[in-house]
Design a protein around this motif. Structure first.
Motif, PDB file in Angstrom:
ATOM      1  N   GLU A   1       0.979  -1.072   0.070  1.00 13.14           N
ATOM      2  CA  GLU A   1      -0.054   0.033  -0.177  1.00 13.14           C
ATOM      3  C   GLU A   1       0.871   1.362  -0.074  1.00 13.14           C
ATOM      4  O   GLU A   1       1.912   1.217   0.739  1.00 13.14           O
ATOM      5  N   LEU A   2       0.530   2.397  -0.659  1.00 14.81           N
ATOM      6  CA  LEU A   2       1.206   3.384  -0.856  1.00 14.81           C
ATOM      7  C   LEU A   2       1.615   4.017   0.722  1.00 14.81           C
ATOM      8  O   LEU A   2       2.454   4.655   0.999  1.00 14.81           O
ATOM      9  N   LYS A   3       0.309   3.844   1.562  1.00 16.75           N
ATOM     10  CA  LYS A   3       0.439   4.496   2.917  1.00 16.75           C
ATOM     11  C   LYS A   3       1.680   3.823   3.636  1.00 16.75           C
ATOM     12  O   LYS A   3       2.554   4.470   4.578  1.00 16.75           O
ATOM     13  N   THR A   4       1.911   2.626   3.246  1.00 18.45           N
ATOM     14  CA  THR A   4       2.801   2.042   4.014  1.00 18.45           C
ATOM     15  C   THR A   4       4.204   2.475   3.470  1.00 18.45           C
ATOM     16  O   THR A   4       5.238   2.816   4.507  1.00 18.45           O
ATOM     17  N   ILE A   5       4.434   2.718   2.425  1.00 12.33           N
ATOM     18  CA  ILE A   5       5.632   3.367   1.869  1.00 12.33           C
ATOM     19  C   ILE A   5       5.823   4.994   2.374  1.00 12.33           C
ATOM     20  O   ILE A   5       7.039   5.121   2.892  1.00 12.33           O
ATOM     21  N   GLY A   6       4.586   5.704   2.486  1.00  9.38           N
ATOM     22  CA  GLY A   6       4.740   6.815   3.245  1.00  9.38           C
ATOM     23  C   GLY A   6       5.143   7.109   4.516  1.00  9.38           C
ATOM     24  O   GLY A   6       5.855   7.649   4.942  1.00  9.38           O
ATOM     25  N   LYS A   7       4.514   6.120   5.382  1.00 10.57           N
ATOM     26  CA  LYS A   7       4.907   5.733   6.767  1.00 10.57           C
ATOM     27  C   LYS A   7       6.511   5.662   6.872  1.00 10.57           C
ATOM     28  O   LYS A   7       7.200   6.088   7.657  1.00 10.57           O
TER      29      LYS A   7
ATOM     30  N   THR B   1      -2.983  19.995   0.167  1.00 14.66           N
ATOM     31  CA  THR B   1      -3.043  18.915  -0.831  1.00 14.66           C
ATOM     32  C   THR B   1      -2.345  17.603  -0.236  1.00 14.66           C
ATOM     33  O   THR B   1      -1.438  17.963   0.738  1.00 14.66           O
ATOM     34  N   VAL B   2      -2.943  16.741  -0.286  1.00 12.70           N
ATOM     35  CA  VAL B   2      -2.489  15.406   0.039  1.00 12.70           C
ATOM     36  C   VAL B   2      -2.188  14.507  -0.944  1.00 12.70           C
ATOM     37  O   VAL B   2      -3.069  14.164  -1.828  1.00 12.70           O
ATOM     38  N   LEU B   3      -0.938  13.916  -1.264  1.00  6.84           N
ATOM     39  CA  LEU B   3      -0.718  12.815  -1.979  1.00  6.84           C
ATOM     40  C   LEU B   3      -0.316  11.429  -1.582  1.00  6.84           C
ATOM     41  O   LEU B   3       0.407  11.642  -0.480  1.00  6.84           O
ATOM     42  N   GLY B   4      -0.907  10.323  -2.043  1.00  2.00           N
ATOM     43  CA  GLY B   4      -0.604   9.063  -1.610  1.00  2.00           C
ATOM     44  C   GLY B   4      -1.657   8.464  -0.643  1.00  2.00           C
ATOM     45  O   GLY B   4      -1.448   7.253  -0.243  1.00  2.00           O
ATOM     46  N   LEU B   5      -2.598   9.173  -0.421  1.00  2.00           N
ATOM     47  CA  LEU B   5      -3.762   8.600   0.409  1.00  2.00           C
ATOM     48  C   LEU B   5      -4.827   8.271  -0.367  1.00  2.00           C
ATOM     49  O   LEU B   5      -5.246   9.140  -1.586  1.00  2.00           O
ATOM     50  N   SER B   6      -5.709   7.227  -0.294  1.00  3.28           N
ATOM     51  CA  SER B   6      -7.055   7.215  -1.099  1.00  3.28           C
ATOM     52  C   SER B   6      -7.990   8.074  -0.443  1.00  3.28           C
ATOM     53  O   SER B   6      -7.947   8.513   0.792  1.00  3.28           O
ATOM     54  N   ARG B   7      -9.105   8.195  -1.059  1.00  2.84           N
ATOM     55  CA  ARG B   7     -10.395   9.027  -0.650  1.00  2.84           C
ATOM     56  C   ARG B   7     -10.881   8.126   0.813  1.00  2.84           C
ATOM     57  O   ARG B   7     -11.110   9.025   1.675  1.00  2.84           O
ATOM     58  N   GLU B   8     -10.843   7.008   0.861  1.00 12.85           N
ATOM     59  CA  GLU B   8     -11.650   6.057   2.030  1.00 12.85           C
ATOM     60  C   GLU B   8     -10.244   6.618   3.160  1.00 12.85           C
ATOM     61  O   GLU B   8     -10.870   6.774   4.356  1.00 12.85           O
ATOM     62  N   ASP B   9      -8.915   6.710   3.065  1.00 12.12           N
ATOM     63  CA  ASP B   9      -8.047   6.962   3.908  1.00 12.12           C
ATOM     64  C   ASP B   9      -8.631   8.125   4.528  1.00 12.12           C
ATOM     65  O   ASP B   9      -8.253   8.449   5.800  1.00 12.12           O
ATOM     66  N   ILE B  10      -8.695   9.045   3.441  1.00  7.92           N
ATOM     67  CA  ILE B  10      -8.702  10.594   3.969  1.00  7.92           C
ATOM     68  C   ILE B  10     -10.214  10.854   4.648  1.00  7.92           C
ATOM     69  O   ILE B  10     -10.136  11.559   5.905  1.00  7.92           O
ATOM     70  N   ILE B  11     -11.143   9.995   4.342  1.00  8.70           N
ATOM     71  CA  ILE B  11     -12.527  10.302   4.868  1.00  8.70           C
ATOM     72  C   ILE B  11     -12.371   9.919   6.531  1.00  8.70           C
ATOM     73  O   ILE B  11     -13.013  10.324   7.187  1.00  8.70           O
TER      74      ILE B  11
END
Lengths: 102, 314
Positions: free
Chosen positions: A64-70, B135-145
């Motif tokens: 997952e992208l967020k894993t890379i982000g963390k 702005t946020v890059l790298g998260l999905s809409r679900e993550d953000i909600i």
């Protein structure tokens, strides 16, 4: 999980070097492992994301992208060499990337 | 080789002028000077002092918007002079004004008046309050909600650039909080935008009546080129629909990602970003499909001009 070989390392290195040469419109020989991505190449996070997508497709990675982000927060990348090392770890550990910090 | 049909896409206001186009776009400067003269006469005499390299006006939100519009109009006229014409167009955020000009719906001057009036009406409702955008890059809409649900009262996702790129509006304090949360959640990049207005959010709904009344005082024509709505991705074919879109644009959430997909599914094969910089071109890399995206400069780059011959009809 992809077993890292010298061939994969060379392939990843080649992709990253060529990617930045194309994207940043610089001559390939001017790029080396110490090249600063932001200061020297005017690179940005969209390029980083694009590279991740390239490697996810190429090696069919489950991450997952967020894993890379963390992971990137703890291990910020500034140079091409550091980016190559991060990509190698992403390819090797995929979604278990954060566990390698424990 | 870029293919037709072509869409002109117009960026929102810039936060910097990334390159002086005069070196590789011979003739562009004359368009820019032409519009500067008109803008100085119609709305703001100081605009005539604009210098691409001096990067003036960047600290002035209204003048930056006026200059971006002016440059967008210059680019689109320059392309038309070179017989590069669009079949459709769309404007990202405040780019709607340049799209309306390009489509022949409004005069250049009315575009300036629209921008100034919108800015003035918005300023009345935001005076004394601290708002912002991020702005946020790298998260999905679900993550953000998920991170918004906890304690966000004014925050809205007001635009989406790609499956993993979102823009927020709200109170400055809450924007900063959510950006921090997004960073902790694993965003690849977060950024506080250099604006003081919560564009495209319900916070600006009070502009509906005064700005709507101002628009009624102008003379809109039916678009000669279809404009795609960023609100619901419908095709705006008449002046009434475009007027409503421009009013709603201020206080309604947009979706640039879906708009690009809609343009593509309408048959567009080449997108040309008519404006300073290449923000839209960069974001388009995450749009699935076969269409290609170009900045104006890239079309006239001497190294690649030969591969773009299909665009030129001369």
């Amino acid at each position: 999980m992809v077993k890292i070989t010298e061939n994969i390392r060379a392939e990843v290195t080649g992709i990253i070097y060529n990617f930045f040469a194309d994207e940043c419109e610089v001559d390939l020989p001017t790029i080396n492992d110490n090249t600063n991505i932001i200061k020297d190449l005017d690179g940005d996070s969209l390029m980083f994301l694009e590279l991740i997508e390239i490697f996810k497709k190429k090696y069919n990675l489950d991450i997952e992208l967020k894993t890379i982000g963390k992971y990137a927060v703890k291990h910020p990348v500034q140079t091409i060499g550091e980016l190559i090392e991060m990509q190698m770890r992403i390819i090797e550990f995929e979604n278990k990337l954060l566990e390698t910090d424990k | 080789m870029p293919e037709k049909p072509i869409a002109f896409i117009f960026p929102a206001f810039v936060t910097e002028y990334p390159e002086d186009p005069s070196s590789n776009l011979p003739g562009f400067v004359s368009y820019c000077n032409f519009f500067l003269q008109k803008a100085a006469t119609a709305i703001d005499p100081e605009l005539i002092d604009f210098n691409y390299n001096a990067k003036n006006f960047l600290g002035d939100e209204l003048r930056t918007q006026l200059m971006t519009y002016l440059l967008c109009c210059s680019y689109s006229e320059f392309l038309k002079e070179n017989n590069i014409v669009p079949s459709m167009c769309a404007g990202y955020s405040m780019g709607i004004y340049a799209a309306a000009y390009q489509a022949g719906s409004i005069s250049f001057e009315d575009g300036l008046f629209l921008i100034r009036n919108a800015f003035m009406e918005i300023s009345k409702f935001t005076a004394g309050k601290k708002y912002g955008m991020g702005t946020v890059l790298g998260l999905s809409r679900e993550d953000i909600i998920q991170i918004m649900d906890e304690d966000s009262e004014t925050i809205e996702i007001v635009n989406q650039n790609s499956p993993y790129s979102f823009i927020f509006s709200g109170s400055l304090e809450e924007i900063k909080k959510i950006l921090d949360k997004a960073r902790n959640e694993g965003a690849l990049n977060i950024r506080l935008l250099n604006v003081t207005i919560p564009y495209h959010s319900k916070l600006l709904e009070a502009t509906k009546e005064p700005f709507g009344a101002f628009i009624e005082s102008l003379s809109f024509k039916d678009p000669e080129i279809p404009i795609v709505s960023l609100i619901d991705q419908s095709v705006l074919k008449d002046s009434s629909a475009l007027e409503k879109e421009i009013v709603r644009n201020l206080y309604t959430n947009l979706n640039w990602y879906y708009t690009q997909l809609q343009l593509q599914s309408s048959g567009v094969r080449s997108f040309i970003e008519c404006g300073p910089g290449k923000t839209l071109v960069k974001n388009a890399k995450f749009v699935e499909g076969e269409s290609r995206f170009y900045s104006v400069s890239s079309l006239f780059d001497s190294n690649i001009t030969s591969s773009h011959q299909g665009l030129f009809e001369k």
